[in-house]
Scaffold this motif. Structure first.
Motif, PDB file in Angstrom:
ATOM      1  N   VAL A   1      37.767  26.686  40.908  1.00 26.15           N
ATOM      2  CA  VAL A   1      38.566  26.756  42.137  1.00 26.15           C
ATOM      3  C   VAL A   1      37.736  27.192  43.337  1.00 26.15           C
ATOM      4  O   VAL A   1      37.983  26.760  44.459  1.00 26.15           O
ATOM      5  CB  VAL A   1      39.777  27.693  41.926  1.00 26.15           C
ATOM      6  N   TRP A   2      36.722  28.031  43.152  1.00 30.69           N
ATOM      7  CA  TRP A   2      35.966  28.596  44.274  1.00 30.69           C
ATOM      8  C   TRP A   2      35.352  27.550  45.195  1.00 30.69           C
ATOM      9  O   TRP A   2      35.377  27.729  46.414  1.00 30.69           O
ATOM     10  CB  TRP A   2      34.887  29.552  43.768  1.00 30.69           C
ATOM     11  N   PRO A   3      34.782  26.434  44.711  1.00 31.37           N
ATOM     12  CA  PRO A   3      34.192  25.462  45.647  1.00 31.37           C
ATOM     13  C   PRO A   3      35.171  24.932  46.690  1.00 31.37           C
ATOM     14  O   PRO A   3      34.773  24.546  47.785  1.00 31.37           O
ATOM     15  CB  PRO A   3      33.705  24.344  44.734  1.00 31.37           C
ATOM     16  N   ALA A   4      36.456  24.925  46.390  1.00 33.66           N
ATOM     17  CA  ALA A   4      37.452  24.468  47.364  1.00 33.66           C
ATOM     18  C   ALA A   4      37.529  25.417  48.558  1.00 33.66           C
ATOM     19  O   ALA A   4      37.889  25.010  49.658  1.00 33.66           O
ATOM     20  CB  ALA A   4      38.816  24.353  46.703  1.00 33.66           C
ATOM     21  N   TYR A   5      37.175  26.670  48.367  1.00 36.19           N
ATOM     22  CA  TYR A   5      37.233  27.655  49.442  1.00 36.19           C
ATOM     23  C   TYR A   5      35.873  27.900  50.089  1.00 36.19           C
ATOM     24  O   TYR A   5      35.775  28.658  51.047  1.00 36.19           O
ATOM     25  CB  TYR A   5      37.773  28.984  48.903  1.00 36.19           C
ATOM     26  N   ASP A   6      34.830  27.280  49.579  1.00 37.78           N
ATOM     27  CA  ASP A   6      33.468  27.531  50.051  1.00 37.78           C
ATOM     28  C   ASP A   6      32.945  26.397  50.924  1.00 37.78           C
ATOM     29  O   ASP A   6      31.787  26.047  50.852  1.00 37.78           O
ATOM     30  CB  ASP A   6      32.550  27.752  48.845  1.00 37.78           C
ATOM     31  N   LYS A   7      33.798  25.797  51.722  1.00 32.76           N
ATOM     32  CA  LYS A   7      33.388  24.700  52.599  1.00 32.76           C
ATOM     33  C   LYS A   7      32.848  25.245  53.916  1.00 32.76           C
ATOM     34  O   LYS A   7      33.207  26.330  54.345  1.00 32.76           O
ATOM     35  CB  LYS A   7      34.575  23.794  52.851  1.00 32.76           C
TER      36      LYS A   7
END
Length: 94
Positions: A20-26
């Motif tokens: 899930v973290w990559p979705a918030y790391d843009k």
């Protein structure tokens, strides 16, 4: 039994966090990292540091090759960022 349940619960959170973290790391439009690869115009002589204008904003810039100063009004390419200082190199004129 209780320790096994808690262990499985922790493993679940680690797996969910990983996916899930990559979705918030843009990169955000105003983020310093989003400026890497863009060009700016020097507002003063960079010898080795000074100010450059990128997308209408004034940033602190520093020449990567410190032996070559960049004159006012020249175009520079942003290579990387070190805190809020942009490390730049002059764009070769064609």
């Amino acid at each position: 039994m209780y320790i096994g349940f808690v262990s499985l619960w922790m493993v679940k959170y680690v797996l969910v966090f990983t996916f899930v973290w990559p979705a918030y790391d843009k990169l955000l439009p105003g983020d310093v990292k989003s400026l890497i690869g863009t060009e700016g115009i020097t507002e003063e002589r960079l010898d080795p540091s000074g100010y450059i204008r990128v997308h209408g904003e004034l940033w602190r810039g520093e020449v990567i090759e410190k032996t070559v100063p960049v004159e006012k009004g020249e175009t520079v390419l942003i290579e990387r960022a070190l805190g809020l200082t942009l490390l730049v190199k002059p764009v070769q004129k064609k």
